[in-house]
Design a protein around this motif. Structure first.
Motif, short mmCIF file in Angstrom:
data_model
loop_
_atom_site.label_atom_id
_atom_site.label_comp_id
_atom_site.label_asym_id
_atom_site.label_seq_id
_atom_site.Cartn_x
_atom_site.Cartn_y
_atom_site.Cartn_z
N GLU A 181 0.85 -1.21 0.00
CA GLU A 181 0.00 0.00 0.00
C GLU A 181 0.87 1.25 0.00
O GLU A 181 2.01 1.23 0.46
CB GLU A 181 -0.90 0.00 1.25
CG GLU A 181 -1.90 -1.13 1.27
CD GLU A 181 -2.63 -1.24 2.60
OE1 GLU A 181 -2.43 -0.37 3.48
OE2 GLU A 181 -3.38 -2.22 2.77
N ASP A 182 0.29 2.34 -0.46
CA ASP A 182 0.94 3.66 -0.41
C ASP A 182 2.20 3.76 -1.26
O ASP A 182 3.01 4.66 -1.05
CB ASP A 182 1.30 4.07 1.03
CG ASP A 182 0.09 4.19 1.94
OD1 ASP A 182 -0.96 4.67 1.44
OD2 ASP A 182 0.18 3.80 3.11
N ARG A 242 5.17 9.25 0.26
CA ARG A 242 3.85 8.65 0.53
C ARG A 242 4.02 7.36 1.33
O ARG A 242 3.34 7.13 2.33
CB ARG A 242 3.13 8.35 -0.79
CG ARG A 242 1.80 7.62 -0.59
CD ARG A 242 1.21 7.14 -1.91
NE ARG A 242 0.77 8.24 -2.76
CZ ARG A 242 -0.41 8.86 -2.66
NH1 ARG A 242 -1.27 8.48 -1.74
NH2 ARG A 242 -0.73 9.84 -3.47
N TYR A 243 4.94 6.54 0.88
CA TYR A 243 5.14 5.23 1.50
C TYR A 243 5.66 5.36 2.92
O TYR A 243 5.13 4.77 3.86
CB TYR A 243 6.12 4.42 0.64
CG TYR A 243 6.16 2.95 0.95
CD1 TYR A 243 5.10 2.12 0.57
CD2 TYR A 243 7.24 2.37 1.59
CE1 TYR A 243 5.14 0.75 0.82
CE2 TYR A 243 7.28 1.02 1.85
CZ TYR A 243 6.22 0.21 1.46
OH TYR A 243 6.26 -1.14 1.72
N GLY A 297 1.21 7.32 4.03
CA GLY A 297 0.18 8.06 3.30
C GLY A 297 -0.20 9.39 3.93
O GLY A 297 -1.12 10.07 3.46
N THR A 306 2.08 13.38 0.71
CA THR A 306 2.24 12.92 -0.67
C THR A 306 2.88 14.02 -1.51
O THR A 306 2.81 15.19 -1.14
CB THR A 306 0.89 12.54 -1.29
OG1 THR A 306 0.05 13.70 -1.31
CG2 THR A 306 0.19 11.44 -0.51
#
Lengths: 384, 342
Positions: free
Chosen positions: A359-360, B120-121, B125, B128
């Motif tokens: 995810e992300d 983001r990672y 999240g 961004t």
């Protein structure tokens, strides 16, 4: 620009504007706790006690996390012991949750002092489900959107050009926010550091750059880092004021950083502050024998004698409000209990499973990642 | 069927409405102009992009139209151009940063891989960085090795980045608009030798080309020719030459490298049984190596010949010899013939 008396609203009460490029670090309180210049009225015993509590909390948080590390419950820890005046003072110099912060990896005391809940920091160090960063970063690379405290990159000085851009956006959007960007002394040798300060200067962006000069970049000391006698003087090259502060004097940090923050907020462009402090502990657990390898016990002892917490206690005593031993012991044990409780709470949430890994990466999940996630799912479920 | 019709069919764009003939660089400029007008968060900046309009004139007229607040020059520092884009994007803008030549992405590399690709990672999240780095890449303009390289593999190798390279004006505009409206950092390579050489119909109405979708430029049944960016006109020339010999070549333009359209390529190879992959980047770790891997993994039973590859050579990009270095139609045709005769 440097010597002008800018029109600033909301600056801390000061008898006169603070001059940049002082030859010695600016200081309000001597090492024995006696004020060396008029103490501004806002430093009431109540405020000083509050600051003292926050500094002790950070110191004990450090101790407890080192214990967790030794127990193998986390894998990395970078102490900020000895740097509490700089980081707690910095948190008091900005508008928390309004201004933005691009910190570096040794800033957990700054985070705590900005009001990041202790459990958030602990969860990040443990990589539990309660970690806001979902267990993806090694300990000490925290981020919290609610405080505009941007997630930390290990790549030294890589936060500096983005901080310039963050400040450019704040100016573009017409906000009255500023961007605080922190880094150690080693970072000032990186190309990105110079690129970022130059960009912020050219764009006249509302960025406050603060060097937490603890004099050691792992095993490289300041003299080996730069031929410059100090860091703040480098601000001249980028057309911004450079302030030099005793980073173990929390009053000095708050006075100078508070002034610089409001000077920046008033639209004068960026500023650089150098807080001269000392990394009392090792760089990290990867470097646990600092005194055996690259620096002397005498040097460390000389800085332990200039401890920032002892200085606040000295000031409180001078003002007639001493911190007695029992009070200090209570404070310390309360922090230990709070850390213990938060560690248990964080650990109880468990560790994120493999799904989090996919995810992300992007806002959406492209086909190749869906396929790789399916592969891991099959592998993981096959093992059950 | 013409290439234009093919492309329209692939992208699902209505043929109704007005179109104009634009060059690729005009399409790039038009995309930025329309997005600057549409969204106040969009800013365009880089070295010499303001009054000068960029060294290739991709931003010509934009500062005059939108003012120096929206379109501005920066210090000569790719690290700060990219880094500033990261900070602006995190704080809520939609920055379009120009790196004057892809060859100069080096000083900004850490900002791309450590900040843009990972924020983001690493933040779960919470933060961004939806930004665009536009940069002219590839050879064919007598630029020597510091003005001709194809560094896309450095970036396709970094999770968190989307990487695209259009070869037509239609795609240049549509992909740039998709990037600006997307939520991820996008490295947008512009094949500089096609800036004015590639001309084509561009609709007047608003449209995007979805990132991750390839396009069939020419339908065929005997062999699949896959390329992207600056090599596409030569790939189509090779296909035309082979058509004159009675060979039916299907030509696919990837347009997006990350993510890339595996379904489109695989279904074509399953139909034709042969694939030749064309790019001008050096051969080792060339992105087409991934395409070849997926073809052999997913379509092994369909293959009638080994997957062929035409790429740049593993030398620095040469100055005088660039016609030899670049895959031309003859070398592409020869690779197809080899596959056909296997």
């Amino acid at each position: 620009m440097m010597t002008a008396s800018p029109s600033i609203s909301n600056i801390p009460p000061l008898s006169s504007p603070i001059e940049p490029f002082s030859p010695e670090p600016l200081r309000w309180v001597a090492e024995d706790g006696r004020p060396v210049r008029d103490l501004p009225a806002r430093y009431t015993p109540e405020l000083l006690r509050e600051l003292h509590r926050e500094m002790v909390r950070a110191r004990e948080f450090d101790r407890k996390l080192v214990t967790l590390l030794r127990q193998g419950r986390t894998t990395f820890y970078a102490q900020s012991s000895g740097m509490e005046a700089t980081q707690v003072g910095l948190a008091r110099s900005i508008r928390v949750g309004h201004d933005w912060v691009w910190p570096y990896y040794r800033d957990h005391t700054l985070g705590l002092a900005m009001g990041v809940p202790m459990i958030d920091l602990i969860s990040q160090c443990l990589g539990t489900n309660s970690d806001l960063c979902k267990g993806r970063q090694m300990p000490h690379h925290f981020g919290s959107a609610s405080k505009n405290f941007v997630s930390i990159s290990s790549s030294i000085a890589s936060q500096v050009p983005p901080a310039a851009g963050n400040a450019m956006a704040q100016k573009y959007l017409g906000t009255d926010e500023i961007t605080l960007c922190t880094f150690g002394d080693g970072a000032t040798s990186e190309g990105d550091w110079h690129a970022g300060l130059n960009m912020a200067g050219a764009a006249k962006a509302p960025a406050l750059f603060v060097c937490e000069n603890n004099q050691w970049a792992i095993s490289t000391n300041l003299a080996a880092q730069t031929a410059s006698p100090n860091i703040h003087i480098k601000a001249k090259a980028y057309g911004m004021p450079g302030f030099y502060v005793d980073g173990n004097d929390i009053v000095a940090v708050m006075e100078v950083c508070g002034y610089a923050a409001e000077w920046v907020r008033a639209g004068n462009g960026p500023a650089l502050v150098e807080c001269l402090t000392y990394r009392v502990g090792s760089h990290s657990n990867a470097d646990a024998d600092a005194e055996k390898n690259y620096r002397t016990r005498d040097e460390v002892n000389s800085w332990l004698a200039r401890d920032p917490i002892a200085r606040v206690e000295g000031l409180l005593a001078h003002l007639g409000y001493p911190v007695d031993a029992e009070e200090r012991a209570d404070l310390i044990s309360a922090v230990h209990r709070a850390v213990d409780a938060d560690v248990l709470k964080a650990e109880a949430t468990g560790q994120p499973d493999w799904r989090i890994m996919f995810e992300d990466v992007y806002a959406d999940t492209p086909p190749h990642l869906r396929e790789q996630a399916a592969f891991v799912r099959a592998e993981q479920e096959g093992q059950k | 069927m013409t290439a234009t019709q093919d492309r329209s069919a692939q992208t699902g764009q209505a043929q109704t409405g007005e179109t104009r003939i634009l060059t690729l660089i005009q399409a790039v400029t038009e995309a930025m102009r329309e997005e600057l007008a549409r969204d106040d968060r969009v800013v365009v900046f880089g070295e010499d992009v303001g009054a000068r309009g960029g060294v290739f004139l991709a931003t010509a007229g934009l500062q005059a139209e939108f003012g120096p607040r929206r379109v501005f020059d920066t210090p000569l520092s790719e690290a700060s151009v990219v880094g500033a884009a990261v900070g602006m994007a995190v704080r809520g803008l939609r920055p379009i940063a120009e790196i004057q030549f892809a060859d100069y992405m080096g000083p900004g590399f850490d900002q791309i891989i450590s900040q843009a690709a990972k924020i983001r990672y690493r933040s779960g999240g919470q933060f961004t960085a939806p930004l665009i780095i536009r940069t002219p890449s590839g050879g064919g303009v007598k630029g020597g090795h510091h003005h001709s390289q194809s560094p896309e593999s450095y970036f396709t190798h970094t999770p968190g980045l989307k990487v695209v390279m259009p070869s037509t004006p239609y795609d240049a505009k549509g992909l740039l608009k998709a990037a600006i409206r997307g939520e991820d950092p996008v490295i947008y390579f512009e094949p500089k030798r096609l800036y004015r050489a590639a001309k084509g119909e561009v609709p007047s109405h608003d449209y995007i080309v979805k990132i991750g979708e390839g396009a069939v430029r020419r339908e065929g049944t005997d062999l699949t020719l896959v390329g992207y960016g600056g090599v596409m006109p030569d790939a189509e020339r090779a296909a035309a030459a082979l058509a004159a010999e009675g060979v039916s070549v299907e030509v696919i333009d990837l347009r997006s490298l990350v993510p890339w359209d595996r379904e489109l390529v695989l279904s074509s190879v399953q139909k034709t049984g042969r694939a030749v992959l064309v790019s001008e980047a050096p051969r080792i770790s060339n992105f087409m190596g991934e395409v070849a891997y997926v073809i052999q993994e997913q379509a092994f039973d369909s293959l009638l010949a080994p997957v062929g590859q035409v790429a740049g050579f593993d030398t620095p990009y040469p100055y005088v010899q660039d016609k030899v270095y670049l895959p031309g139609p003859n070398r592409i045709t020869a690779a197809c013939v080899k596959a056909l005769n296997y």
